[in-house]
Design an enzyme around this catalytic site. Structure first.
Site, PDB file in Angstrom:
ATOM      1  N   LYS A 131       2.968  12.142 -11.399  1.00 11.82           N
ATOM      2  CA  LYS A 131       2.280  11.136 -12.212  1.00 11.82           C
ATOM      3  C   LYS A 131       3.224   9.954 -12.356  1.00 11.82           C
ATOM      4  O   LYS A 131       4.348  10.114 -12.827  1.00 11.82           O
ATOM      5  CB  LYS A 131       1.974  11.672 -13.612  1.00 11.82           C
ATOM      6  CG  LYS A 131       0.771  12.606 -13.695  1.00 11.82           C
ATOM      7  CD  LYS A 131       0.494  12.909 -15.155  1.00 11.82           C
ATOM      8  CE  LYS A 131      -0.627  13.919 -15.336  1.00 11.82           C
ATOM      9  NZ  LYS A 131      -0.860  14.204 -16.772  1.00 11.82           N
TER      10      LYS A 131
ATOM     11  N   HIS B  35       0.868  17.725 -27.408  1.00 14.96           N
ATOM     12  CA  HIS B  35       0.791  16.302 -27.078  1.00 14.96           C
ATOM     13  C   HIS B  35      -0.406  15.579 -27.690  1.00 14.96           C
ATOM     14  O   HIS B  35      -0.421  14.354 -27.716  1.00 14.96           O
ATOM     15  CB  HIS B  35       0.796  16.104 -25.560  1.00 14.96           C
ATOM     16  CG  HIS B  35       2.163  16.259 -24.945  1.00 14.96           C
ATOM     17  ND1 HIS B  35       2.875  17.435 -25.030  1.00 14.96           N
ATOM     18  CD2 HIS B  35       2.948  15.404 -24.245  1.00 14.96           C
ATOM     19  CE1 HIS B  35       4.039  17.278 -24.409  1.00 14.96           C
ATOM     20  NE2 HIS B  35       4.112  16.055 -23.921  1.00 14.96           N
TER      21      HIS B  35
ATOM     22  N   ASN C 249      -0.236  19.830 -21.865  1.00 15.37           N
ATOM     23  CA  ASN C 249      -0.518  18.936 -22.986  1.00 15.37           C
ATOM     24  C   ASN C 249      -0.325  19.603 -24.345  1.00 15.37           C
ATOM     25  O   ASN C 249      -0.558  18.978 -25.381  1.00 15.37           O
ATOM     26  CB  ASN C 249      -1.960  18.400 -22.896  1.00 15.37           C
ATOM     27  CG  ASN C 249      -2.166  17.532 -21.668  1.00 15.37           C
ATOM     28  OD1 ASN C 249      -1.200  16.942 -21.170  1.00 15.37           O
ATOM     29  ND2 ASN C 249      -3.373  17.477 -21.154  1.00 15.37           N
TER      30      ASN C 249
ATOM     31  N   HIS D  68       1.393  12.937 -29.519  1.00 15.94           N
ATOM     32  CA  HIS D  68       1.254  11.634 -28.892  1.00 15.94           C
ATOM     33  C   HIS D  68       0.701  10.609 -29.884  1.00 15.94           C
ATOM     34  O   HIS D  68       1.127   9.452 -29.910  1.00 15.94           O
ATOM     35  CB  HIS D  68       0.318  11.806 -27.695  1.00 15.94           C
ATOM     36  CG  HIS D  68       0.453  10.741 -26.682  1.00 15.94           C
ATOM     37  ND1 HIS D  68      -0.479  10.515 -25.709  1.00 15.94           N
ATOM     38  CD2 HIS D  68       1.415   9.805 -26.492  1.00 15.94           C
ATOM     39  CE1 HIS D  68      -0.110   9.491 -24.969  1.00 15.94           C
ATOM     40  NE2 HIS D  68       1.033   9.042 -25.413  1.00 15.94           N
TER      41      HIS D  68
ATOM     42  N   GLU E 100      -5.317  17.701 -12.769  1.00 17.99           N
ATOM     43  CA  GLU E 100      -5.548  18.040 -14.171  1.00 17.99           C
ATOM     44  C   GLU E 100      -7.010  18.246 -14.530  1.00 17.99           C
ATOM     45  O   GLU E 100      -7.519  17.676 -15.479  1.00 17.99           O
ATOM     46  CB  GLU E 100      -4.933  16.940 -15.074  1.00 17.99           C
ATOM     47  CG  GLU E 100      -4.690  17.412 -16.490  1.00 17.99           C
ATOM     48  CD  GLU E 100      -3.827  16.435 -17.299  1.00 17.99           C
ATOM     49  OE1 GLU E 100      -2.799  15.965 -16.772  1.00 17.99           O
ATOM     50  OE2 GLU E 100      -4.180  16.173 -18.460  1.00 17.99           O
TER      51      GLU E 100
ATOM     52  N   ARG F 117      -3.606  22.498 -15.572  1.00 18.17           N
ATOM     53  CA  ARG F 117      -2.535  21.525 -15.828  1.00 18.17           C
ATOM     54  C   ARG F 117      -2.588  21.010 -17.270  1.00 18.17           C
ATOM     55  O   ARG F 117      -1.586  20.525 -17.802  1.00 18.17           O
ATOM     56  CB  ARG F 117      -2.608  20.354 -14.829  1.00 18.17           C
ATOM     57  CG  ARG F 117      -1.417  19.419 -14.953  1.00 18.17           C
ATOM     58  CD  ARG F 117      -1.287  18.412 -13.822  1.00 18.17           C
ATOM     59  NE  ARG F 117      -0.081  17.603 -14.027  1.00 18.17           N
ATOM     60  CZ  ARG F 117       0.453  16.790 -13.129  1.00 18.17           C
ATOM     61  NH1 ARG F 117      -0.103  16.660 -11.947  1.00 18.17           N
ATOM     62  NH2 ARG F 117       1.550  16.110 -13.409  1.00 18.17           N
TER      63      ARG F 117
ATOM     64  N   ARG G 185       0.810  -1.229   0.000  1.00 19.91           N
ATOM     65  CA  ARG G 185       0.000   0.000   0.000  1.00 19.91           C
ATOM     66  C   ARG G 185       0.844   1.280   0.000  1.00 19.91           C
ATOM     67  O   ARG G 185       0.343   2.349   0.320  1.00 19.91           O
ATOM     68  CB  ARG G 185      -0.969   0.043   1.180  1.00 19.91           C
ATOM     69  CG  ARG G 185      -1.961  -1.082   1.151  1.00 19.91           C
ATOM     70  CD  ARG G 185      -3.185  -0.769   1.983  1.00 19.91           C
ATOM     71  NE  ARG G 185      -4.110  -1.883   1.875  1.00 19.91           N
ATOM     72  CZ  ARG G 185      -3.978  -3.001   2.576  1.00 19.91           C
ATOM     73  NH1 ARG G 185      -3.004  -3.138   3.450  1.00 19.91           N
ATOM     74  NH2 ARG G 185      -4.839  -3.976   2.422  1.00 19.91           N
TER      75      ARG G 185
ATOM     76  N   HIS H 155       9.998  10.509 -27.585  1.00 22.68           N
ATOM     77  CA  HIS H 155       8.855  11.308 -27.153  1.00 22.68           C
ATOM     78  C   HIS H 155       8.983  12.763 -27.623  1.00 22.68           C
ATOM     79  O   HIS H 155       8.088  13.311 -28.257  1.00 22.68           O
ATOM     80  CB  HIS H 155       8.722  11.230 -25.631  1.00 22.68           C
ATOM     81  CG  HIS H 155       7.600  12.058 -25.081  1.00 22.68           C
ATOM     82  ND1 HIS H 155       6.275  11.737 -25.292  1.00 22.68           N
ATOM     83  CD2 HIS H 155       7.607  13.201 -24.361  1.00 22.68           C
ATOM     84  CE1 HIS H 155       5.511  12.634 -24.700  1.00 22.68           C
ATOM     85  NE2 HIS H 155       6.289  13.539 -24.128  1.00 22.68           N
TER      86      HIS H 155
HETATM   87  N1  LIG Z   1       5.382  11.285 -15.238  1.00 22.86           N
HETATM   88  C1  LIG Z   1       5.352  12.277 -16.092  1.00 22.86           C
HETATM   89  O1  LIG Z   1       4.794  13.325 -15.821  1.00 22.86           O
HETATM   90  C2  LIG Z   1       5.999  12.117 -17.409  1.00 22.86           C
HETATM   91  C3  LIG Z   1       6.203  13.228 -18.234  1.00 22.86           C
HETATM   92  C4  LIG Z   1       6.869  13.046 -19.443  1.00 22.86           C
HETATM   93  C5  LIG Z   1       7.316  11.787 -19.811  1.00 22.86           C
HETATM   94  N2  LIG Z   1       7.094  10.721 -19.002  1.00 22.86           N
HETATM   95  C6  LIG Z   1       7.569   9.379 -19.362  1.00 22.86           C
HETATM   96  O2  LIG Z   1       8.978   9.400 -19.432  1.00 22.86           O
HETATM   97  C7  LIG Z   1       9.415   8.387 -20.320  1.00 22.86           C
HETATM   98  C8  LIG Z   1      10.497   8.936 -21.214  1.00 22.86           C
HETATM   99  O3  LIG Z   1      11.563   9.379 -20.401  1.00 22.86           O
HETATM  100  P1  LIG Z   1      13.046   9.447 -20.932  1.00 22.86           P
HETATM  101  O4  LIG Z   1      13.092  10.181 -22.211  1.00 22.86           O
HETATM  102  O5  LIG Z   1      13.876   9.919 -19.797  1.00 22.86           O
HETATM  103  O6  LIG Z   1      13.324   7.921 -21.332  1.00 22.86           O
HETATM  104  P2  LIG Z   1      14.231   6.751 -20.674  1.00 22.86           P
HETATM  105  O7  LIG Z   1      14.027   6.659 -19.223  1.00 22.86           O
HETATM  106  O8  LIG Z   1      13.949   5.558 -21.483  1.00 22.86           O
HETATM  107  O9  LIG Z   1      15.719   7.251 -20.959  1.00 22.86           O
HETATM  108  C9  LIG Z   1      16.175   7.382 -22.285  1.00 22.86           C
HETATM  109  C10 LIG Z   1      17.466   6.579 -22.517  1.00 22.86           C
HETATM  110  O10 LIG Z   1      18.558   7.243 -21.880  1.00 22.86           O
HETATM  111  C11 LIG Z   1      19.274   6.330 -21.039  1.00 22.86           C
HETATM  112  N3  LIG Z   1      19.856   7.130 -19.960  1.00 22.86           N
HETATM  113  C12 LIG Z   1      19.199   7.678 -18.918  1.00 22.86           C
HETATM  114  N4  LIG Z   1      20.024   8.481 -18.228  1.00 22.86           N
HETATM  115  C13 LIG Z   1      21.224   8.433 -18.827  1.00 22.86           C
HETATM  116  C14 LIG Z   1      22.475   9.068 -18.589  1.00 22.86           C
HETATM  117  N5  LIG Z   1      22.615   9.980 -17.606  1.00 22.86           N
HETATM  118  N6  LIG Z   1      23.502   8.779 -19.401  1.00 22.86           N
HETATM  119  C15 LIG Z   1      23.357   7.913 -20.443  1.00 22.86           C
HETATM  120  N7  LIG Z   1      22.179   7.294 -20.728  1.00 22.86           N
HETATM  121  C16 LIG Z   1      21.135   7.555 -19.932  1.00 22.86           C
HETATM  122  C17 LIG Z   1      18.245   5.320 -20.631  1.00 22.86           C
HETATM  123  O11 LIG Z   1      18.839   4.110 -20.237  1.00 22.86           O
HETATM  124  C18 LIG Z   1      17.437   5.176 -21.921  1.00 22.86           C
HETATM  125  O12 LIG Z   1      18.091   4.310 -22.794  1.00 22.86           O
HETATM  126  C19 LIG Z   1       8.198   7.903 -21.067  1.00 22.86           C
HETATM  127  O13 LIG Z   1       7.839   6.647 -20.577  1.00 22.86           O
HETATM  128  C20 LIG Z   1       7.126   8.933 -20.707  1.00 22.86           C
HETATM  129  O14 LIG Z   1       5.833   8.371 -20.679  1.00 22.86           O
HETATM  130  C21 LIG Z   1       6.464  10.877 -17.818  1.00 22.86           C
HETATM  131 ZN   LIG Z   2       5.733  15.191 -22.890  1.00 23.76          ZN
END
Ligand SMILES: NC(=O)c1ccc[n+]([C@@H]2O[C@H](COP(=O)([O-])OP(=O)(O)OC[C@H]3O[C@@H](n4cnc5c(N)ncnc54)[C@H](O)[C@@H]3O)[C@@H](O)[C@H]2O)c1
Ligand SMILES: [Zn+2]
Length: 348
Positions: free
Chosen positions: A131, A232, A229, A236, A221, A225, A109, A251
């Site tokens: 999120k 997006h 978007n 998206h 949201e 908020r 939990r 992304h």
């Molecule tokens: N929670 C939210 O509000 C929110 C907002 C935007 C995106 N997201 C989510 O975030 C994700 C995308 O995040 P991302 O772009 O960070 O992707 P990711 O976590 O996959 O990282 C991208 C790549 O970079 C590598 N990496 C990470 N840090 C590194 C470093 N310091 N040096 C070398 N390599 C490194 C990772 O291993 C991966 O291969 C998606 O799943 C998306 O849905 C969430």
């Molecule tokens: Zn985004």
């Protein structure tokens, strides 16, 4: 303290702040979650700041942001006999942060977790805002929670090992933050020609301030908020469309296209001048590789748009900008408008 109820230190001191934050608490156990890349590049740089801990390493990439991976992490927690007074440290990009938060929030939990974002995207966007979640079947972020971390510790030096393409992907969200909330900032940002001349710590602080303010106003949201978007709705859909293809998009690469298209919709709706619109397209085109959209793809992208989580009922809604720096939420987006927007992106 930030505008939110937890600390978000940003800068060279962030890891020592994490260290003293940990010293002020008595967690029963600490589990560090990494992916293979952050284990290699980031874990050695943070290790000295941490108390004795366990770690769990997951394979990198969006395709592992799934229930199967969660199950493996829950198994590790169970095997280690982790109790409710434990802490999870999510060391990685948005995938590690979103999934780690989800796992922590559901294990017994809920146990505490902190985010230590290591990509630009996670530092300026994903780690802040509470999120968390995972993908399910073909739907992105289909399972998740609104759940705030105990803290977000942002050390820009982690970005030194990040590839240029990943840096650029995060930069799309930086552009977005300017376009929805800082018109003056946009006027100076748009003169930039090289990512390498960015003052990253300053830029990260700027984006986090904007995001934290918006999230503090409207956590769940229901209104403002939705400004986050921008770009997006169309972006998206394009990202989902290319997910299974031979050249999946990052992304931010998809969102960059989405911002140009939705800026064109803003202009057609009388909210944005043609000059501002052209500036946005020129800027995006300068930094991001051009995405070739074929004639056959457009209807498929429009179809995916209909399934967007942000929609209410059958009506597709999107956020427009009202000049750079201001936004308008809940614009009912027609297929014709989205098509025009994408056509404008491709035209140049
Ligand atoms: N929670 C939210 O509000 C929110 C907002 C935007 C995106 N997201 C989510 O975030 C994700 C995308 O995040 P991302 O772009 O960070 O992707 P990711 O976590 O996959 O990282 C991208 C790549 O970079 C590598 N990496 C990470 N840090 C590194 C470093 N310091 N040096 C070398 N390599 C490194 C990772 O291993 C991966 O291969 C998606 O799943 C998306 O849905 C969430
Ligand atoms: Zn985004």
């Amino acid at each position: 303290m930030s505008m939110l109820n937890y600390p978000i230190p940003i800068g060279t001191h962030a890891l020592s702040e994490l260290q003293s934050w940990l010293e002020g608490r008595s967690y029963s156990q600490v589990l560090v979650l990494c992916d293979e890349n952050t284990f290699r590049h980031c874990y050695p740089r943070i290790n000295a700041f941490l108390p004795p801990h366990h770690f769990h390493i997951i394979p990198p990439g969006e395709q592992h942001k799934t229930l199967v991976t969660c199950q493996q992490i829950w198994e590790t927690l169970t095997r280690l006999d982790v109790d409710r007074k434990a802490l999870m440290i999510n060391l990685g990009g948005g995938v590690v942060g979103d999934m780690g938060g989800f796992v922590a929030g559901t294990y017994k939990r809920g146990i505490d977790f902190v985010q230590v974002p290591t990509t630009l995207l996670a530092q300026v966007d994903a780690s802040v805002g509470g999120k968390v979640g995972i993908d399910f079947q073909q739907y992105k972020n289909q399972l998740g929670l609104f759940l705030e971390p105990q803290g977000v510790f942002i050390w820009p030096a982690f970005l030194e090992t990040l590839s240029e393409a990943e840096l650029r992907s995060g930069f799309a969200e930086v552009i977005k933050h300017h376009l929805i909330a800082d018109g003056e900032g946009w006027e100076s940002l748009r003169k930039l020609r090289e990512l390498s001349s960015l003052d990253l710590p300053k830029l990260i602080q700027h984006s986090v301030n904007i995001k934290a303010k918006i999230v503090a106003e409207d956590f769940r949201e229901s209104g403002s908020r939705k400004s986050l978007n921008f770009g997006h709705t169309i972006g998206h859909a394009l990202e989902s469309h290319r997910l299974e293809s031979a050249q999946p998009l990052r992304h931010g690469e998809a969102i960059a296209v989405g911002m140009v298209a939705e800026a064109q919709v803003s202009q057609a709706a009388g909210l944005l001048s043609s000059e501002d619109l052209a500036n946005i397209r020129t800027f995006v085109r300068h930094f991001f590789p051009t995405i070739d959209l074929s004639e056959q793809e457009i209807p498929e992208i429009l179809k995916l748009m209909q399934q967007d989580k942000k929609n209410e009922g059958k009506q597709v809604r999107c956020t427009l900008i009202q000049g750079p720096g201001q936004f308008q939420i809940d614009h009912p987006l027609t297929e014709a408008e989205a098509k025009m927007g994408l056509a404008y992106y491709m035209e140049a």
